[in-house]
Design a protein around this motif. Structure first.
Motif, PDB file in Angstrom:
ATOM      1  N   LYS A  69       0.857  -1.190   0.000  1.00 22.14           N
ATOM      2  CA  LYS A  69       0.000   0.000   0.000  1.00 22.14           C
ATOM      3  C   LYS A  69       0.890   1.236   0.000  1.00 22.14           C
ATOM      4  O   LYS A  69       1.778   1.373   0.849  1.00 22.14           O
ATOM      5  N   VAL A  70       0.632   2.131  -0.976  1.00 22.71           N
ATOM      6  CA  VAL A  70       1.538   3.252  -1.210  1.00 22.71           C
ATOM      7  C   VAL A  70       0.761   4.558  -1.340  1.00 22.71           C
ATOM      8  O   VAL A  70      -0.282   4.615  -1.996  1.00 22.71           O
ATOM      9  N   VAL A  71       1.303   5.622  -0.710  1.00 25.02           N
ATOM     10  CA  VAL A  71       0.800   6.980  -0.905  1.00 25.02           C
ATOM     11  C   VAL A  71       1.890   7.779  -1.611  1.00 25.02           C
ATOM     12  O   VAL A  71       3.055   7.736  -1.211  1.00 25.02           O
ATOM     13  N   ILE A  72       1.508   8.488  -2.684  1.00 29.77           N
ATOM     14  CA  ILE A  72       2.419   9.439  -3.316  1.00 29.77           C
ATOM     15  C   ILE A  72       1.903  10.830  -2.945  1.00 29.77           C
ATOM     16  O   ILE A  72       0.873  11.287  -3.456  1.00 29.77           O
ATOM     17  N   ASP A  76       9.898   7.744   7.982  1.00 31.77           N
ATOM     18  CA  ASP A  76       9.118   7.018   8.987  1.00 31.77           C
ATOM     19  C   ASP A  76       8.290   5.888   8.369  1.00 31.77           C
ATOM     20  O   ASP A  76       8.061   4.847   9.007  1.00 31.77           O
ATOM     21  N   THR A  77       7.821   6.091   7.161  1.00 33.27           N
ATOM     22  CA  THR A  77       6.936   5.098   6.522  1.00 33.27           C
ATOM     23  C   THR A  77       7.671   4.134   5.603  1.00 33.27           C
ATOM     24  O   THR A  77       7.050   3.248   5.016  1.00 33.27           O
ATOM     25  N   GLY A  78       8.975   4.303   5.481  1.00 34.83           N
ATOM     26  CA  GLY A  78       9.751   3.409   4.611  1.00 34.83           C
ATOM     27  C   GLY A  78       9.764   3.834   3.167  1.00 34.83           C
ATOM     28  O   GLY A  78      10.124   3.049   2.279  1.00 34.83           O
ATOM     29  N   GLY A  79       9.387   5.082   2.897  1.00 35.83           N
ATOM     30  CA  GLY A  79       9.369   5.580   1.524  1.00 35.83           C
ATOM     31  C   GLY A  79      10.619   6.373   1.191  1.00 35.83           C
ATOM     32  O   GLY A  79      11.701   6.111   1.726  1.00 35.83           O
ATOM     33  N   LYS A  80      10.458   7.384   0.353  1.00 39.47           N
ATOM     34  CA  LYS A  80      11.591   8.184  -0.093  1.00 39.47           C
ATOM     35  C   LYS A  80      11.112   9.581  -0.463  1.00 39.47           C
ATOM     36  O   LYS A  80       9.995   9.750  -0.958  1.00 39.47           O
TER      37      LYS A  80
END
Length: 334
Positions: free
Chosen positions: A193-196, A267-271
């Motif tokens: 599950k991903v938020v951009i 914090d969420t493991g994104g970039k």
């Protein structure tokens, strides 16, 4: 003729080189076997015109064609029917949270930030055929423009309708934009599950703190890729609305809360990414596209149909025809 046909034992085609040799041998042999008789006159002979002797070479042609058919049969021709079945083994649900505040009309990206984003985002959506995608827009408040769906045409149509308007409260509520996106994804059964999350400013309004929204994302296993859009320094941005309803533009300092955006991503493991121009924005979405790959398992089924039997049958019929003609019609000439 041979479209969709493959030959398993192609090496047998080398035997076709024997056919020209057989033709040469036949011509030489035929000349040696033709006898000549010299007489002073043929007045005492009764001539019976016949075309059969001229067609006796048909027997050799039949044998030659039969041999060619047998050699082709030995090469094992077969048709191949390939059917493909794909299985998506790891689905991804993506929500794009887009800042639609007035500053998104700044012209440091061409023709402005919002139009440039919509163009790149539409290409990104079109390139994710196996994923579900949703849209959230926010300024001083946020709402869901399109729930997550696999209908890409519907998502693209909704994205095309995204524009700045005065209906939504002004400001930049990053926390609310992220929280709304998280709320859309929290019940998702997808493996990823991903938020951009995209913004061109700082969090200056909204009743949900961005850090709280970030903690919610972590709790539900949602990864956030954050994008700060805007050039470095000054940018031509809308500062007021003229009496005719048009925006008045002036050069304004670009301010993006990069520390906050980096913190949310980490914090969420994104970039976190920074898009300072159209090309960089396009590269960012390409990189996210590579980072979030959907695993697709492909199965191929091959159905082979052997085709040598008709060739063997043809060769047998031609040889049988040669023998019959040799023992009947051409019996007196060969």
């Amino acid at each position: 003729m041979f479209e969709g046909v493959e030959f398993v034992d192609k090496q047998f085609f080398w035997l076709l080189l024997l056919l020209p040799i057989a033709v040469i041998w036949y011509v030489v042999k035929n000349k040696k076997q033709t006898a000549e008789l010299k007489v002073s006159s043929i007045k005492g002979f009764k001539l019976v015109p016949s075309v059969l002797p001229k067609f006796r070479h048909v027997l050799f042609v039949l044998r030659l064609v039969a041999l060619a058919a047998l050699i082709t049969a030995m090469a094992r021709p077969r048709s191949v029917d390939v059917s493909t079945k794909t299985k998506t083994t790891r689905g991804i649900d993506i929500v794009m949270a887009i800042d639609v505040s007035a500053s998104m009309l700044a012209k440091d990206l061409k023709p402005n930030r919002l139009v440039a984003l919509k163009k790149v985002a539409s290409e990104f959506i079109a390139g994710r055929p196996n994923d579900r995608i949703g849209l959230v827009i926010y300024a001083g408040e946020s709402y869901t423009k399109m729930p997550i769906t696999s209908d890409k045409a519907l998502v693209l149509r909704s994205l095309d309708e995204v524009e700045y308007n005065t209906t939504i409260e002004g400001g930049t509520a990053i926390g609310m934009g992220l929280a709304t996106a998280v709320n859309r994804l929290k019940d998702s059964k997808a493996d990823s599950k991903v938020v951009i999350l995209l913004t061109d400013g700082v969090n200056n309004t909204g009743f949900i703190d961005p850090k709280i929204a970030s903690e919610l994302a972590v709790e539900y296993g949602i990864k956030a890729y954050t994008i700060g859009i805007g050039s470095n320094g000054m940018a031509l941005s809308p500062v007021s609305i003229l009496p005719n309803g048009q925006f008045q533009y002036a050069r304004v300092q670009v301010e993006i809360d990069e520390e906050l955006m980096k913190e949310i991503a980490n914090d969420t493991g994104g970039k976190y990414f920074r898009a300072t121009d159209n090309e960089k924005l396009s590269e960012i979405y390409e990189e996210i596209n590579k980072l979030e790959k959907t695993d697709i398992e492909e199965f191929k089924f091959y159905n082979y149909k052997e085709m040598f039997r008709p060739l063997v049958f043809l060769a047998g019929m031609l040889l049988l025809l040669e023998v019959l003609l040799r023992l009947t019609i051409f019996r007196s000439f060969v």
